[in-house]
Design a protein around this motif. Structure first.
Motif, PDB file in Angstrom:
ATOM      1  N   PHE A  15     -34.385 -19.610 -12.238  1.00 15.98           N
ATOM      2  CA  PHE A  15     -35.172 -19.589 -11.009  1.00 15.98           C
ATOM      3  C   PHE A  15     -36.585 -19.101 -11.350  1.00 15.98           C
ATOM      4  O   PHE A  15     -36.745 -18.106 -12.069  1.00 15.98           O
ATOM      5  N   LEU A  16     -37.590 -19.786 -10.808  1.00 11.06           N
ATOM      6  CA  LEU A  16     -38.984 -19.535 -11.175  1.00 11.06           C
ATOM      7  C   LEU A  16     -39.736 -18.915 -10.010  1.00 11.06           C
ATOM      8  O   LEU A  16     -39.523 -19.294  -8.849  1.00 11.06           O
ATOM      9  N   ASN A  17     -40.621 -17.973 -10.341  1.00 18.30           N
ATOM     10  CA  ASN A  17     -41.508 -17.447  -9.296  1.00 18.30           C
ATOM     11  C   ASN A  17     -42.727 -18.364  -9.177  1.00 18.30           C
ATOM     12  O   ASN A  17     -42.934 -19.264  -9.997  1.00 18.30           O
ATOM     13  N   PRO A  18     -43.570 -18.180  -8.139  1.00 20.69           N
ATOM     14  CA  PRO A  18     -44.705 -19.102  -7.934  1.00 20.69           C
ATOM     15  C   PRO A  18     -45.637 -19.208  -9.141  1.00 20.69           C
ATOM     16  O   PRO A  18     -46.122 -20.294  -9.457  1.00 20.69           O
ATOM     17  N   ALA A  19     -45.898 -18.078  -9.842  1.00 15.43           N
ATOM     18  CA  ALA A  19     -46.801 -18.135 -10.989  1.00 15.43           C
ATOM     19  C   ALA A  19     -46.215 -18.983 -12.111  1.00 15.43           C
ATOM     20  O   ALA A  19     -46.934 -19.720 -12.800  1.00 15.43           O
ATOM     21  N   ALA A  20     -44.894 -18.922 -12.309  1.00 14.53           N
ATOM     22  CA  ALA A  20     -44.267 -19.734 -13.350  1.00 14.53           C
ATOM     23  C   ALA A  20     -44.323 -21.214 -12.995  1.00 14.53           C
ATOM     24  O   ALA A  20     -44.565 -22.069 -13.852  1.00 14.53           O
ATOM     25  N   ARG A  21     -44.083 -21.539 -11.731  1.00 15.07           N
ATOM     26  CA  ARG A  21     -44.181 -22.941 -11.309  1.00 15.07           C
ATOM     27  C   ARG A  21     -45.611 -23.464 -11.493  1.00 15.07           C
ATOM     28  O   ARG A  21     -45.821 -24.604 -11.930  1.00 15.07           O
ATOM     29  N   GLN A  22     -46.580 -22.617 -11.142  1.00 21.18           N
ATOM     30  CA  GLN A  22     -47.970 -23.033 -11.291  1.00 21.18           C
ATOM     31  C   GLN A  22     -48.317 -23.252 -12.762  1.00 21.18           C
ATOM     32  O   GLN A  22     -49.043 -24.196 -13.109  1.00 21.18           O
ATOM     33  N   ALA A  23     -47.788 -22.399 -13.654  1.00 24.91           N
ATOM     34  CA  ALA A  23     -48.052 -22.562 -15.086  1.00 24.91           C
ATOM     35  C   ALA A  23     -47.457 -23.867 -15.611  1.00 24.91           C
ATOM     36  O   ALA A  23     -48.069 -24.567 -16.418  1.00 24.91           O
ATOM     37  N   LEU A  24     -46.241 -24.225 -15.147  1.00 24.44           N
ATOM     38  CA  LEU A  24     -45.634 -25.482 -15.565  1.00 24.44           C
ATOM     39  C   LEU A  24     -46.449 -26.675 -15.071  1.00 24.44           C
ATOM     40  O   LEU A  24     -46.685 -27.635 -15.808  1.00 24.44           O
ATOM     41  N   SER A  25     -46.876 -26.605 -13.817  1.00 23.49           N
ATOM     42  CA  SER A  25     -47.655 -27.713 -13.265  1.00 23.49           C
ATOM     43  C   SER A  25     -48.987 -27.864 -13.988  1.00 23.49           C
ATOM     44  O   SER A  25     -49.429 -28.979 -14.282  1.00 23.49           O
ATOM     45  N   ALA A  26     -49.634 -26.719 -14.302  1.00 21.91           N
ATOM     46  CA  ALA A  26     -50.919 -26.783 -14.987  1.00 21.91           C
ATOM     47  C   ALA A  26     -50.778 -27.369 -16.384  1.00 21.91           C
ATOM     48  O   ALA A  26     -51.701 -28.014 -16.899  1.00 21.91           O
ATOM     49  N   ALA A  27     -49.622 -27.151 -17.015  1.00 24.90           N
ATOM     50  CA  ALA A  27     -49.399 -27.681 -18.364  1.00 24.90           C
ATOM     51  C   ALA A  27     -48.923 -29.124 -18.353  1.00 24.90           C
ATOM     52  O   ALA A  27     -48.723 -29.719 -19.418  1.00 24.90           O
ATOM     53  N   GLY A  28     -48.689 -29.688 -17.156  1.00 29.87           N
ATOM     54  CA  GLY A  28     -48.212 -31.060 -17.068  1.00 29.87           C
ATOM     55  C   GLY A  28     -46.757 -31.218 -17.432  1.00 29.87           C
ATOM     56  O   GLY A  28     -46.299 -32.335 -17.702  1.00 29.87           O
ATOM     57  N   ALA A  29     -45.993 -30.103 -17.445  1.00 30.85           N
ATOM     58  CA  ALA A  29     -44.577 -30.157 -17.803  1.00 30.85           C
ATOM     59  C   ALA A  29     -43.742 -30.435 -16.559  1.00 30.85           C
ATOM     60  O   ALA A  29     -44.152 -30.117 -15.436  1.00 30.85           O
ATOM     61  N   PRO A  30     -42.554 -30.998 -16.708  1.00 33.60           N
ATOM     62  CA  PRO A  30     -41.682 -31.207 -15.549  1.00 33.60           C
ATOM     63  C   PRO A  30     -41.252 -29.873 -14.951  1.00 33.60           C
ATOM     64  O   PRO A  30     -41.041 -28.897 -15.672  1.00 33.60           O
ATOM     65  N   THR A  31     -41.110 -29.854 -13.641  1.00 36.50           N
ATOM     66  CA  THR A  31     -40.763 -28.609 -12.952  1.00 36.50           C
ATOM     67  C   THR A  31     -39.283 -28.516 -12.626  1.00 36.50           C
ATOM     68  O   THR A  31     -38.858 -27.570 -11.951  1.00 36.50           O
ATOM     69  N   ASP A  32     -38.475 -29.480 -13.095  1.00 34.56           N
ATOM     70  CA  ASP A  32     -37.041 -29.413 -12.819  1.00 34.56           C
ATOM     71  C   ASP A  32     -36.239 -28.929 -14.021  1.00 34.56           C
ATOM     72  O   ASP A  32     -35.060 -28.618 -13.901  1.00 34.56           O
ATOM     73  N   THR A  33     -36.873 -28.854 -15.195  1.00 36.04           N
ATOM     74  CA  THR A  33     -36.212 -28.331 -16.387  1.00 36.04           C
ATOM     75  C   THR A  33     -37.176 -27.416 -17.139  1.00 36.04           C
ATOM     76  O   THR A  33     -38.396 -27.546 -17.036  1.00 36.04           O
ATOM     77  N   VAL A  34     -36.584 -26.498 -17.893  1.00 34.84           N
ATOM     78  CA  VAL A  34     -37.371 -25.550 -18.691  1.00 34.84           C
ATOM     79  C   VAL A  34     -36.727 -25.451 -20.066  1.00 34.84           C
ATOM     80  O   VAL A  34     -35.495 -25.332 -20.181  1.00 34.84           O
ATOM     81  N   ARG A  35     -37.538 -25.498 -21.107  1.00 34.29           N
ATOM     82  CA  ARG A  35     -37.046 -25.298 -22.479  1.00 34.29           C
ATOM     83  C   ARG A  35     -37.544 -23.945 -22.961  1.00 34.29           C
ATOM     84  O   ARG A  35     -38.751 -23.713 -23.060  1.00 34.29           O
ATOM     85  N   LEU A  36     -36.611 -23.035 -23.253  1.00 29.24           N
ATOM     86  CA  LEU A  36     -36.942 -21.677 -23.669  1.00 29.24           C
ATOM     87  C   LEU A  36     -36.701 -21.517 -25.163  1.00 29.24           C
ATOM     88  O   LEU A  36     -35.705 -22.026 -25.702  1.00 29.24           O
ATOM     89  N   GLN A  37     -37.602 -20.786 -25.813  1.00 29.97           N
ATOM     90  CA  GLN A  37     -37.413 -20.477 -27.224  1.00 29.97           C
ATOM     91  C   GLN A  37     -36.384 -19.366 -27.353  1.00 29.97           C
ATOM     92  O   GLN A  37     -36.416 -18.356 -26.641  1.00 29.97           O
ATOM     93  N   ARG A  38     -35.475 -19.541 -28.307  1.00 31.34           N
ATOM     94  CA  ARG A  38     -34.429 -18.551 -28.589  1.00 31.34           C
ATOM     95  C   ARG A  38     -34.386 -18.339 -30.092  1.00 31.34           C
ATOM     96  O   ARG A  38     -33.760 -19.100 -30.814  1.00 31.34           O
ATOM     97  N   GLY A  39     -35.139 -17.324 -30.556  1.00 30.96           N
ATOM     98  CA  GLY A  39     -35.271 -17.136 -31.992  1.00 30.96           C
ATOM     99  C   GLY A  39     -36.043 -18.295 -32.593  1.00 30.96           C
ATOM    100  O   GLY A  39     -37.183 -18.543 -32.249  1.00 30.96           O
ATOM    101  N   LEU A  40     -35.390 -19.049 -33.493  1.00 32.59           N
ATOM    102  CA  LEU A  40     -36.002 -20.247 -34.061  1.00 32.59           C
ATOM    103  C   LEU A  40     -35.331 -21.507 -33.520  1.00 32.59           C
ATOM    104  O   LEU A  40     -35.278 -22.539 -34.196  1.00 32.59           O
ATOM    105  N   GLY A  41     -34.830 -21.417 -32.289  1.00 39.85           N
ATOM    106  CA  GLY A  41     -34.214 -22.564 -31.645  1.00 39.85           C
ATOM    107  C   GLY A  41     -34.641 -22.666 -30.198  1.00 39.85           C
ATOM    108  O   GLY A  41     -35.480 -21.886 -29.709  1.00 39.85           O
ATOM    109  N   PHE A  42     -34.076 -23.635 -29.478  1.00 34.46           N
ATOM    110  CA  PHE A  42     -34.424 -23.870 -28.089  1.00 34.46           C
ATOM    111  C   PHE A  42     -33.166 -23.840 -27.231  1.00 34.46           C
ATOM    112  O   PHE A  42     -32.050 -24.102 -27.706  1.00 34.46           O
ATOM    113  N   ALA A  43     -33.361 -23.561 -25.955  1.00 33.92           N
ATOM    114  CA  ALA A  43     -32.308 -23.656 -24.950  1.00 33.92           C
ATOM    115  C   ALA A  43     -32.887 -24.384 -23.751  1.00 33.92           C
ATOM    116  O   ALA A  43     -33.918 -23.973 -23.213  1.00 33.92           O
TER     117      ALA A  43
END
Length: 647
Positions: A44-72
């Motif tokens: 779940f994203l707060n307004p600032a996180a949604r705005q950051a995704l939109s500003a970066a041109g990334a989709p707002t329905d999925t998020v890829r998080l770094q986990r060490g040297l991998g992704f989730a």
């Protein structure tokens, strides 16, 4: 980097409503949406996180998080109403599993019933030593304390600029009184008393101060707004990227500084006002007689002020701020100015016999000898501005040289590797198999791991950085295993359970960690440590990177006491003849096998040194502007003062 938090969805609404996850309405049944609160792949994203995704041109329905040297990959299941910086919220169990922190809890929020006595509740809870209770506002107070020293120093420098501004008013009014000498004398002949002439010039000073202060407050406010807009709240230092602070206007502060401006103008106009009052009207109409008052007892005033300054230099700080030391420096400057007539007289008395045969030089020297107070006052503006300029130059240059030497000591390796987006207390670490593979890279002679974490030792102070790295406690150690110590190291007692640690200079001031003593406040951070374990302060090391304090201990001791084998950074010592670029590419190829080539960061010692010094220069850029202002005021004061003497 964004902040990722885990909450208990069944309890958070009653304690911290802003952190309550709100599922996005959809076509699914409401029960299915409610289960997203506990789903391991829902975020779940707060307004600032949604705005950051939109500003970066990334989709707002999925998020890829770094986990060490991998992704989730996670799906966005809704929002939270938390204000502030970008924040991602998940179920606490999902976060623990995702970041390999099962069983770890960072904080427990409590909402108390009305009328509950906090101290009584804490006694009943009987919290373990490693748990600290604090009200919500205390974290804000700690953050405010981090910038207090910088704000206090800027305030003092502003007052020094105001002090030199008083000399500017003095120069202008001295020139004005000299130019209007016959007009003022005519008023005296027509009946204007000496006291009334004094009040006339002081009224002009007050009017100048009032107009100048009003314009100064308006100009300062405009410059502050412009600086916040163009440079941000850190003056372009890059510490708070993405945060756009608003201008904080304080009417009482504006009135206070406006009043100080009027007072500085009155102080600067006092001497010209006394000159107008002491004027002999009949002689002044004919252009005869001195144009200023004669001072008496300057040597006694100078001696008294300097003795007082010496005593205040030893006074203790008030609420952690060395107020007496600031006053001591100011009095030292005033004492030097008060001693100027003595110095000018002594110099000119020795100079007079040498110029007796030169008419022009003789006239200049004899005038200064007979009116040494006037000559001294004319020099005071130069003394004030030059003292400020020299002090700032010496301070910044010596501090920069110390930082350069410190960087040479703390950056012994040629190359540094870490997981992208990592930092003290954050979850990005280097996997053990990757660390082992880096050690085997051709050209790497030695790889020193570093584990950084944060420890809250005192609720009233900011968290302390705990650094665990390989250390050797003898003079034959490798350069990378030594610390830039302040003074000699102390040998720890030969007792079981004694763990030597090294504290930064800030730890001595903030937490009373004295070399040769014990740091028992660190014990609660190691809940799994064997009974009887104590931390001995073996020395003090110089650390310019962490003003809130840091503690360094041997990595083997840290892993033994905490059970934490994670690594944040690797310092790579290259073999003789090895090329840095080749080693860098080999490590990047290693990371590429697991798709993590973009998740590691490299930095050479030269890069870190250059970035650090650039941040240093930017942080102290305001001092160079103050130097320019002070020199400009001093030069203008010289021109105005000697113009008055010529008239």
């Amino acid at each position: 980097p964004v902040r990722l938090g885990g909450v208990d969805a069944l309890a958070v609404a009653a304690v911290s409503p802003a952190l309550m996850p709100l599922p996005t309405p959809g076509d699914d049944t409401s029960d299915q949406r409610r289960f997203d609160l506990f789903a391991p792949d829902a975020v779940f994203l707060n307004p600032a996180a949604r705005q950051a995704l939109s500003a970066a041109g990334a989709p707002t329905d999925t998020v890829r998080l770094q986990r060490g040297l991998g992704f989730a990959d996670l799906r966005v299941a809704g929002t939270v109403n938390a204000p502030g910086a970008p924040l991602l919220v998940m179920d606490i169990a999902a976060v623990q599993a995702l970041m390999d922190r099962v069983g770890s809890v960072s904080r427990i929020d409590l909402r108390l019933r009305p009328g509950t006595d906090v101290q009584t509740l804490l006694r009943e809870l009987a919290l373990p030593p490693q748990v600290i209770a604090q009200p919500p506002g205390q974290a804000g107070e700690r953050a405010d304390n981090l910038s207090r020293a910088y704000r206090v120093n800027l305030t003092v420098l502003a007052l020094v600029a105001l002090f030199t501004g008083g000399f500017l008013v003095f120069s202008v009014l001295s020139l004005s009184v000299a130019r209007r000498q016959q007009q003022i004398a005519l008023l005296g002949v027509l009946g204007l008393s000496a006291h009334e002439r004094l009040r006339l010039v002081l009224a002009e000073s007050a009017l100048l101060g009032l107009l100048g202060s009003a314009m100064g407050v308006a100009l300062g406010t405009g410059l502050a707004a412009l600086a916040l807009r163009l440079l941000g709240g850190d003056l372009g230092g890059g510490y708070f990227s993405g945060v756009a602070p608003t201008l904080h206007w304080s009417t009482p502060a504006a009135l206070l500084y406006g009043t100080l401006g009027v007072v500085a103008a009155l102080a600067g106009g006092w001497w010209p006002a006394r000159a107008a009052a002491a004027m002999a009207p009949a002689l002044a109409l004919k252009g005869l007689g001195p144009t200023g008052p004669r001072g008496r007892g300057h040597h006694r005033v100078a001696l008294a002020v300097m003795l007082l300054a010496l005593g205040l230099a030893w006074a203790p700080p008030v609420a952690g701020i060395p107020l007496a030391a600031y006053v001591s420096v100011g009095l030292l400057l005033l004492g030097g100015i008060a001693a100027l007539p003595l110095a000018v007289g002594a110099l000119l008395d020795r100079l007079a016999p040498r110029v007796a045969g030169h008419a022009l030089a003789l006239l200049a020297v004899e005038r200064s000898r007979r009116l040494r107070d006037t000559a001294a006052v004319a020099t005071s503006g130069v003394v004030a501005s030059l003292a400020l300029s020299v002090a700032l130059t010496v301070m910044v240059a010596s501090f920069r040289d110390s930082v350069t030497q410190w960087l040479d000591g703390v950056l012994p390796a040629q190359l540094y590797v870490r997981s992208g987006g990592s930092g003290p207390g954050e979850g990005q670490t280097l996997p053990p198999d990757f660390v082992a593979a880096v050690r085997a890279v051709p050209g790497v002679a030695r790889a020193d791991p570093l584990r950084a974490s944060t420890v809250l030792m005192d609720p009233a102070q900011p968290a302390v950085t705990l650094l665990a790295r390989p250390l050797a406690h003898n003079d034959t150690a490798e350069p990378g295993q030594r610390l830039p110590l302040v003074g000699m190291a102390h040998t720890p007692p030969a007792s079981a359970g004694v763990v030597p640690v090294y504290v930064s200079e800030a730890m001595v001031d903030l937490h009373g960690a004295r070399p040769g003593g014990w740091l028992d406040a660190l014990t609660p951070a190691f809940a799994r440590a064997p009974a009887g374990s104590r931390f001995f302060v073996a020395g003090v090391w110089r650390d310019y990177a962490r003003q809130h304090g840091s503690v360094v201990m041997d990595l083997s001791d840290y892993q033994r006491l905490s059970g934490d084998t994670r690594i944040n950074d690797l310092a790579l010592h290259l073999a003789p003849g090895a090329e840095e670029d080749a080693v860098r590419e080999a490590i990047r190829t290693l990371a590429q096998t697991s798709g993590a080539q973009d998740l590691i960061e490299f930095a050479s010692a030269g890069q870190i040194r250059a970035i650090s010094l650039r941040i240093f220069d930017r942080s102290f850029a305001v001092t160079y502007w103050l130097q320019a202002v002070a020199i400009g005021i001093g030069l203008f004061g010289v021109a105005a003062s000697f113009s008055a003497q010529v008239l």
